[in-house]
Design an enzyme around this catalytic site. Structure first.
Site, PDB file in Angstrom:
ATOM      1  CG  ASP A 119     -18.578  71.177  33.203  1.00 41.55           C
ATOM      2  OD1 ASP A 119     -17.579  71.578  32.581  1.00 41.55           O
ATOM      3  OD2 ASP A 119     -19.030  71.725  34.222  1.00 41.55           O
ATOM      4  CG  ASP A 133     -22.037  73.271  37.055  1.00 44.94           C
ATOM      5  OD1 ASP A 133     -21.243  73.014  36.132  1.00 44.94           O
ATOM      6  OD2 ASP A 133     -21.750  73.978  38.030  1.00 44.94           O
ATOM      7  CG  ASP A 166     -21.438  73.237  31.378  1.00 48.38           C
ATOM      8  OD1 ASP A 166     -20.414  73.178  30.679  1.00 48.38           O
ATOM      9  OD2 ASP A 166     -21.427  73.141  32.620  1.00 48.38           O
TER      10      ASP A 166
END
Length: 850
Positions: free
Chosen positions: A548, A740, A744
């Protein structure tokens, strides 16, 4: 509590008001004084027990020595219909399961039921909120009249000891002790972690039995091997008595465990081999001694030294192995980081040192230089540098100022600080990490199933080999050496006994869990928390890492660098919409507006839309904030101007009309480039997916050298999941997703390994398989290297177990030419020789550099 006749006293929540004919059930908790007949009873009145409940039960189990014991426990638990979701650990000496209570089987008697079926000693580990163990004053004959408000339960834990469960937000620990009800009590010494306490109890019990066995065995050895005056009947009688003592005291518990395993669990385990071998040697010796007394001695005579020395050496091996396991568990116990005392600041500003267990909410405590932080909190006063390496693995000093958080176990270095408590020691970072590590230790990797199947088949195979060895040596003695049938059978029996005992499935059974135990602790000390053992098993095979962007590759500390807002008065509306949002972009914009002195307007009906933004209502108007593509304003000139600068764009609309545009920039994590380059050197594919705008994502991918085909922008949570799922379609692909945020969570759950950065959200953390406790991407490399080290040690342990058992069985069976063999009395050392290398190799992982 009022005094009663008969040197006893009783109390409940309102003990003097209880009707004698009540239908309610009363549980009596007795605490007896060893020095007198005084009994203190604490009655707790329960409501109607007709509605049965489901509980998660954790038992501390003493007496498990090998994987056969563990298998017996698991089979016993699985055989009870009311029990489900069984997890047991030999190394932690614990079992956890769900119990569906019935009128016959309850959480109060389940430990006794399991003890009866297995022969192990079981104790219930309580998890009812906050707890204090108290010691009752020996002179006290009364407590109080009613339980203080906030006390949930009081349970007897031993002579004049009680465990008090209470709600810490209703009554604090010090307030509880100062209540008149507990005026005759004192805080008990702090208990050890259950796994460590159970290990120590096992070592103590095993050592005690070993010493008794040695004391009984030494005279037998003297009578057998020393040149003493000729009194065979007398010496034989003494040896018979001592050997009988060994058989009853030392081998007796093995009989109990072996037969319970056979009848309750339908298992043939290592205890049965010990029982068979020692019993054969002992019974033969008794028979031989009987012939000696009758004046018709057998040609070989009795050999009580074989059964006694065999039992003693078995106990020596088990004691050393128990001690090694105990020290291994103790060495990686996270709870040892907990500071046992705290310096609190009282209302008048006075300082007082107290036991850390007596901390309560709203406390302020002092942390002098070179002292560890007792529990999690926020600095109220003072500036200092803190070493958080014991928790995060990051060996650098971090500057801490008022308003910044500190975590339990970190060490204060330069200045004195005053800290406002936010979490009690029972729920702080140390406890959280310890709980997750223990859960991982209790789970089993797939390779453990192979080890369990081998160990489960091991004992029946050894029994078959033993019978074969006996038959072969009888044939050799009778037909080749022309011995009498009795002599040939007795000689064959010595080889059979050696074969029975020298073989050891324990090394096979410990090959995996011992390394799992150490690896979990090593990972925790490097800031990597493994929530399941499958993660460490497959980590070495990671072939694709998907990152990410915001908060993962970047620090997630966005700063507003561009602002387009035609009316300053509308900024109050923007702040009202985003002020409670936890998304990094919203937090950054809110911080920026507050810094300008903006006051928030009230916005109602707030709704967060992961991957898009946030919306609410203000005076019948719909207010939305988020990425420009969701809002449909990406082609507006003011938005395009910010997008062209490769900035993260945050837009706000009211009823579809654009009112503000913000451009934000995030800083790359310091170790991001180094980590990506190292992954590339290892031929690991790298991808970048983000919900941010395409120019921003492309700019970061170019900077990191990530190819365009592995880059995705403007991804919703579903898009991230689809990307991860497509990556997994390649055969034998192991995909790690590192993220995080809440958006996600789905991708973290979809990936082979979901790795969560601890600065993120609780939702993402719960979906992940592993957690990075410090914001460093080096943890990915640590995971891969730790997994490889884990696998190498597991393979070595399997190889050693195979080589040892093959060589030892052949040597004990007399398969080598000449006089090379293992006498039956020394075969008991087999467990020691086989298990110690397995433990040593696992513990060696602690000193490996990552």
């Amino acid at each position: 509590m009022s005094c009663c006749e008969g040197n006893s006293c009783c109390a409940g929540k309102s003990s003097h008001d209880l009707p004698l004919d009540t239908d309610q059930s009363s549980r009596s908790i007795e605490v007896k004084d060893a020095a007198s007949s005084t009994i203190i009873e604490i009655d707790k009145v329960d409501g109607d027990d007709s509605s049965l409940s489901k509980f998660e039960i954790t038992l501390s189990v003493s007496g498990m020595n090998c994987t056969g014991c563990l298998k017996k426990l698991e089979r016993t638990l699985d055989s009870i219909l009311e029990i489900s979701n069984v997890k047991a650990s030999l190394l932690l000496s614990q079992a956890t399961f769900d119990l569906e209570e019935t009128h016959i089987l309850t959480k109060d008697n389940i430990s006794q039921v399991i003890e009866k079926k297995t022969g192990f000693t079981c104790a219930l580990i309580h998890h009812t909120g906050e707890e204090l163990e108290l010691i009752l004053d020996p002179k006290a004959t009364a407590l109080g009249d009613e339980w203080p408000n906030g006390v949930v339960d009081i349970t007897a834990t031993g002579k004049r000891r009680v465990l008090v469960s209470y709600r810490p937000r209703t009554i604090g620990a010090r307030d509880l002790l100062s209540d008149p009800f507990f005026q005759h009590t004192a805080l008990a010494p702090p208990p050890m972690p259950p796994s460590v306490a159970s290990g120590r109890a096992n070592v103590r019990s095993s050592l005690y039995l070993t010493l008794i066995s040695a004391i009984l065995t030494i005279p037998v050895l003297v009578f057998s091997y020393s040149s003493l005056p000729d009194h065979e009947v007398l010496y034989g009688g003494i040896s018979c008595g001592l050997a009988t003592g060994v058989q009853i005291i030392i081998v007796g518990p093995f009989y109990d465990k072996a037969f319970k395993a056979l009848f309750f669990s339908r298992m043939i385990e290592m205890d049965l081999l010990i029982v068979l071998s020692t019993t054969v040697a002992y019974v033969y010796s008794v028979v031989a001694y009987g012939f000696l007394v009758s004046g018709k001695p057998l040609s070989t005579g009795e050999f009580f030294e074989t059964s006694t020395l065999l039992a003693t050496l078995i106990m020596v091996g088990r004691t050393v192995a128990e001690y090694a396991r105990y020290k291994a568990v103790e060495s990686i116990s996270m709870e040892s980081l907990q500071n046992p005392s705290a310096i609190i600041i009282e209302e008048g500003g006075e300082e007082r040192e107290i036991d850390a267990r007596l901390l309560q909410y709203n406390d302020t405590f002092k942390v002098p230089p070179e002292m560890s932080v007792v529990t999690d909190g926020v600095i109220e006063e003072g500036v200092t540098e803190v070493d958080e390496s014991m928790i995060t693995g990051e060996a650098t000093l971090i500057v801490k100022k008022p308003g910044m958080p500190v975590i339990a176990g970190s060490v204060n270095h330069t200045g004195t600080i005053l800290v406002k408590l936010t979490r009690l020691p029972s729920e702080n970072t140390i406890k959280t990490i310890s709980t997750m590590v223990d859960e991982a230790k209790s789970s089993k990797p797939k390779i453990q199933d192979i080890a369990d199947r081998v160990a489960g088949s091991f004992v029946p195979v050894i029994l078959a080999i033993t019978v074969l060895v006996f038959i072969v040596w009888v044939a050799v003695g009778h037909y080749i050496r022309h011995q009498s049938s009795a002599t040939a059978a007795i000689n064959a029996m010595t080889f059979a006994i050696s074969t029975l005992i020298v073989s050891c499935p324990c090394a096979i059974g410990l090959a995996v869990p011992m390394v799992v135990l150490i690896a979990g602790g090593v990972g925790a000390k490097h800031g990597l928390i493994l929530k399941s053992t499958e993660t460490i098993e497959i980590g070495r095979k990671i072939s694709h890492v998907i990152f990410d962007k915001t908060g993962t590759l970047t620090q997630g500390k966005l700063a507003v660098v561009e602002e387009e807002c035609p009316s300053e008065s509308l900024l109050a509306l923007v702040l009202g919409l985003i002020t409670d949002s936890k998304h990094p972009v919203s937090v950054a914009v809110a911080s920026h507006l507050k810094g300008k002195g903006t006051k928030a307007l009230p916005v109602e009906n707030l709704e967060s839309l992961p991957g898009k933004g946030i919306k609410g209502t203000w005076k019948a108007s719909t207010v939305r904030a988020g990425n420009p593509y969701w809002l449909g304003v990406e082609k507006r000139p003011e938005v395009d101007r910010v997008l062209s600068k490769a900035l993260t764009v945050f837009c706000i609309t009211v009823d579809g009309a654009l009112i503000a545009v913000f451009g934000l920039r995030d800083e790359l994590r310091p170790d991001a480039i180094k980590t990506v380059n190292e992954l590339r050197k290892r031929n690991i594919e790298i991808s970048l997916i983000s919900g941010d705008n395409l120019p921003v994502v492309q700019a970061l991918a170019t900077h990191l050298g990530i190819v365009p085909q592995n880059t995705r922008a403007r991804c919703t949570p579903a898009d991230k999941q689809i990307y991860v799922k497509s990556a997994l379609e390649t055969p034998n692909k192991v995909v790690l997703f590192c993220g995080d945020g809440t958006n996600d969570a789905v991708a973290l759950a979809q990936a082979s390994i979901g790795l969560h950065i601890n600065e993120g959200t609780d939702v993402a953390q719960s979906a992940a398989d592993a957690i990075l406790m410090r914001p460093s991407l080096k943890g990915i490399l640590t995971l891969i290297d730790l997994s490889r080290a884990f696998w190498r040690r597991v393979l070595f342990n399997f190889a050693w177990s195979f080589v040892y058992n093959l060589f030892a069985i052949l040597l004990a069976a007399g398969a080598f030419p000449g006089k090379a063999r293992i006498p039956p009395q020394y075969a008991g050392l087999g467990e020691l020789v086989s298990v110690l290398p397995v433990i040593a190799v696992a513990v060696g992982l602690r000193w490996k550099k990552f």
